[in-house]
Design an enzyme around this catalytic site. Structure first.
Site, PDB file in Angstrom:
ATOM      1  N   ASP A   1       0.840  -1.200   0.000  1.00  0.00           N
ATOM      2  CA  ASP A   1       0.000   0.000   0.000  1.00  0.00           C
ATOM      3  C   ASP A   1       0.877   1.253   0.000  1.00  0.00           C
ATOM      4  O   ASP A   1       2.116   1.153   0.120  1.00  0.00           O
ATOM      5  CB  ASP A   1      -0.921  -0.047   1.234  1.00  0.00           C
ATOM      6  CG  ASP A   1      -2.270   0.595   0.966  1.00  0.00           C
ATOM      7  OD1 ASP A   1      -2.371   1.425   0.037  1.00  0.00           O
ATOM      8  OD2 ASP A   1      -3.234   0.283   1.700  1.00  0.00           O
TER       9      ASP A   1
ATOM     10  N   ASP B   1     -10.622   3.040  -3.071  1.00  0.00           N
ATOM     11  CA  ASP B   1     -11.096   1.786  -2.483  1.00  0.00           C
ATOM     12  C   ASP B   1     -12.586   1.588  -2.730  1.00  0.00           C
ATOM     13  O   ASP B   1     -13.363   2.533  -2.701  1.00  0.00           O
ATOM     14  CB  ASP B   1     -10.921   1.824  -0.955  1.00  0.00           C
ATOM     15  CG  ASP B   1      -9.480   1.674  -0.537  1.00  0.00           C
ATOM     16  OD1 ASP B   1      -8.600   1.556  -1.413  1.00  0.00           O
ATOM     17  OD2 ASP B   1      -9.234   1.681   0.688  1.00  0.00           O
TER      18      ASP B   1
HETATM   19  C1  LIG Z   1     -17.602   4.798  -2.215  1.00  0.00           C
HETATM   20  O1  LIG Z   1     -18.675   5.392  -1.526  1.00  0.00           O
HETATM   21  C2  LIG Z   1     -18.283   6.198  -0.426  1.00  0.00           C
HETATM   22  C3  LIG Z   1     -19.542   6.641   0.284  1.00  0.00           C
HETATM   23  O2  LIG Z   1     -20.408   7.241  -0.626  1.00  0.00           O
HETATM   24  C4  LIG Z   1     -17.426   7.371  -0.935  1.00  0.00           C
HETATM   25  O3  LIG Z   1     -16.971   8.117   0.132  1.00  0.00           O
HETATM   26  C5  LIG Z   1     -16.235   6.798  -1.707  1.00  0.00           C
HETATM   27  O4  LIG Z   1     -15.484   7.845  -2.280  1.00  0.00           O
HETATM   28  C6  LIG Z   1     -16.708   5.877  -2.808  1.00  0.00           C
HETATM   29  N1  LIG Z   1     -15.575   5.239  -3.462  1.00  0.00           N
HETATM   30  C7  LIG Z   1     -15.547   5.042  -4.771  1.00  0.00           C
HETATM   31  C8  LIG Z   1     -14.383   4.312  -5.315  1.00  0.00           C
HETATM   32  O5  LIG Z   1     -16.430   5.435  -5.503  1.00  0.00           O
END
Ligand SMILES: *[C@@H]1O[C@H](CO)[C@@H](O)[C@H](O)[C@H]1NC(C)=O
Ligand SMILES: *[C@@H]1O[C@H](CO)[C@@H](O)[C@H](O)[C@H]1NC(C)=O
Ligand SMILES: *[C@@H]1O[C@H](CO)[C@@H](O)[C@H](O)[C@H]1NC(C)=O
Ligand SMILES: *[C@@H]1O[C@H](CO)[C@@H](O)[C@H](O)[C@H]1NC(C)=O
Ligand SMILES: *[C@@H]1O[C@H](CO)[C@@H](O)[C@H](O)[C@H]1NC(C)=O
Ligand SMILES: *[C@@H]1O[C@H](CO)[C@@H](O)[C@H](O)[C@H]1NC(C)=O
Length: 413
Positions: free
Chosen positions: A159, A220
């Site tokens: 990571d 992620d």
């Molecule tokens: C996944 O969803 C969360 C909560 O809405 C957000 O904070 C995050 O950036 C999102 N990650 C991706 C890869 O879209």
């Protein structure tokens, strides 16, 4: 003459130095199980003995990978993510596991995993600390590479928390060299693009191919459909820049499969599996294999989808067009006919929310699938087959936030 030979030799050497990482591994997208998305940094074994990050959890997952058919389907790597370490290195500067949660030590766990016929993966961080605050590998790269090799590690996820953006590329390359010097073939999963891309820094994808077997490009995944669609949006928007760097031995990684958890419906789970397969994405599950519902397990074990993902051409599929808010993705796969026309996997992913299976008319030629005169179409989830020409209309019905997955195979005359 000697001078000429010398020039030739240097040209050949410099050519070979721009070839991709050659450790003989990840010739198809890696498949396995990793704890992060489902189990995160749950370390309280008193309150959550069955779920905490401990040797018990990994042994139980190893047992299920084998007994429930996952290994046979191709899921061979059992990978520990963050939070396995002790907060301190040992007296010789080596990483060590948390002794309460891993009383037998990592080598014993690795042996257990290997005895089951699986391969063993582990996590570290290039920076001064891991994302969860455990010891980072900065300043310890060589000793950590050696420790992992001594433990029989087959896969390293490195990571990039707590590191300078400008250090990432040289640092990951240095670690790659140390891994190589151990003499143990270790799949090398890099994270440096996932730290650069969100900051608007364009990673050097040639260097990634030279250094890593796979790399996380973007944020992620959490346990929600909106994450699946936003990741697909990022990958399709950037596909002309990144897709060609994916291939045999070196893969773009859109992150774990979240199938079988809390966030995705059954149709959405089929959709993630289908489009991850088309993208030639690593298929790394993160789900409790002890309690997963059979219908979700069946998606993960679907041999035909896995075959699309593991196709030996290793071509990352792309979004080719969107009709009526339904994204159509295609991936060239084997077999090819005698004129070299490939087969294709075709995924129709609905972004529609009007609640009925929407009917879409499309011809193969609208998807640029025109190399052969006739194709056998197979619907992977319905097991219907029929023959069509590139000019014929295909009618598919795609459920809201669902998928239709077809293969088109040239009919040889
Ligand atoms: C996944 O969803 C969360 C909560 O809405 C957000 O904070 C995050 O950036 C999102 N990650 C991706 C890869 O879209
Ligand atoms: C091991 O993990 C437990 C939590 O499960 C924690 O309380 C303990 O301090 C950790 N030990 C070390 C040496 O990091
Ligand atoms: C180390 O790198 C060389 C040159 O690319 C390669 O031939 C060899 O297989 C690598 N060894 C390991 C263990 O990765
Ligand atoms: C990217 O990396 C490759 C191989 O490591 C190198 O040859 C090339 O010069 C780099 N490109 C840039 C723009 O830095
Ligand atoms: C089909 O291929 C042509 C020529 O290569 C290209 O211009 C066009 O954008 C492609 N269309 C699709 C839908 O991929
Ligand atoms: C699809 O094509 C058929 C035959 O041409 C036509 O009857 C039907 O209305 C079309 N459906 C849609 C959704 O375009």
């Amino acid at each position: 003459m000697i001078c000429l030979i010398w020039i030739l030799v240097s040209i050949i050497t410099s050519l070979s130095s721009v070839q991709t990482l050659d450790n003989g591994l990840a010739l198809t997208p890696p498949m396995g199980w990793m704890h992060w998305q489902r189990f995160r940094c749950l370390v309280d074994c008193e309150a959550y003995p069955d779920e905490c990050i401990s040797e018990k959890l990994f042994k139980e997952m190893a047992d299920h990978l084998v007994s429930d058919g996952y290994l046979e389907a191709g899921y061979e790597y059992l990978i520990i993510d963050d939070c396995w370490m002790s907060k301190e290195r040992d007296s010789e500067g080596r990483l060590q596991p948390n002794a309460t949660r891993f009383p037998s030590g990592i080598k014993a766990l690795s042996d257990y995993v290997h005895d089951k016929g699986l391969k063993f993966g582990i996590y570290a961080d290039y920076g001064t600390k891991t994302c969860a605050g455990y010891p980072g590998s900065h300043g310890y790269l060589e000793i950590d590479a050696k420790t992992f090799a001594d433990w029989g590690v087959d896969y390293l996820k490195l990571d990039g928390c707590y590191a300078d953006l400008t250090d990432l590329q040289p640092g990951y390359i240095e670690m790659g060299n140390y891994l190589n010097q151990t003499g143990r073939p270790i799949v090398y999963s890099c994270s440096w693009p996932a730290y650069q891309e969100p900051k608007g820094v364009k990673p050097n994808y040639t260097a990634l191919q030279d250094t890593c077997n796979l790399w996380r490009n973007w944020d992620d995944i959490d346990d929600t459909w909106s994450n699946v669609t936003s990741i697909l949006k990022w990958f399709s928007t950037n596909q002309d820049r990144i897709a060609s760097f994916s291939g045999v031995g070196h893969w773009n990684d859109p992150d774990m499969l979240i199938i079988g958890n809390f966030g995705l419906s059954y149709e959405q789970s089929k959709a993630q599996m289908a489009i991850w397969a088309i993208m030639a994405a690593p298929l790394i599950m993160s789900v409790d294999l002890r309690t997963i519902e059979p219908r979700f397990r069946d998606i993960l074990l679907n041999k035909e989808i896995i075959k699309i993902n593991q196709d030996s051409l290793g071509i990352q599929g792309r979004l080719v067009t969107t009709f009526k808010n339904i994204d159509i993705w295609t991936k060239p796969i084997l077999p090819k006919d005698k004129n070299g026309a490939p087969s294709y996997a075709i995924g129709f992913l609905s972004n529609r929310v009007d609640g009925y299976p929407y009917m879409l008319n499309v011809t193969l030629s609208e998807l640029n699938i025109t190399e052969a005169e006739q194709y056998t179409i197979k619907d992977i989830f319905d097991s219907k087959t029929f023959t069509t020409s590139p000019r014929d209309k295909l009618i598919v019905r795609v459920k809201p936030s669902g998928v239709v997955l077809l293969t088109a195979t040239p009919v040889s005359k």
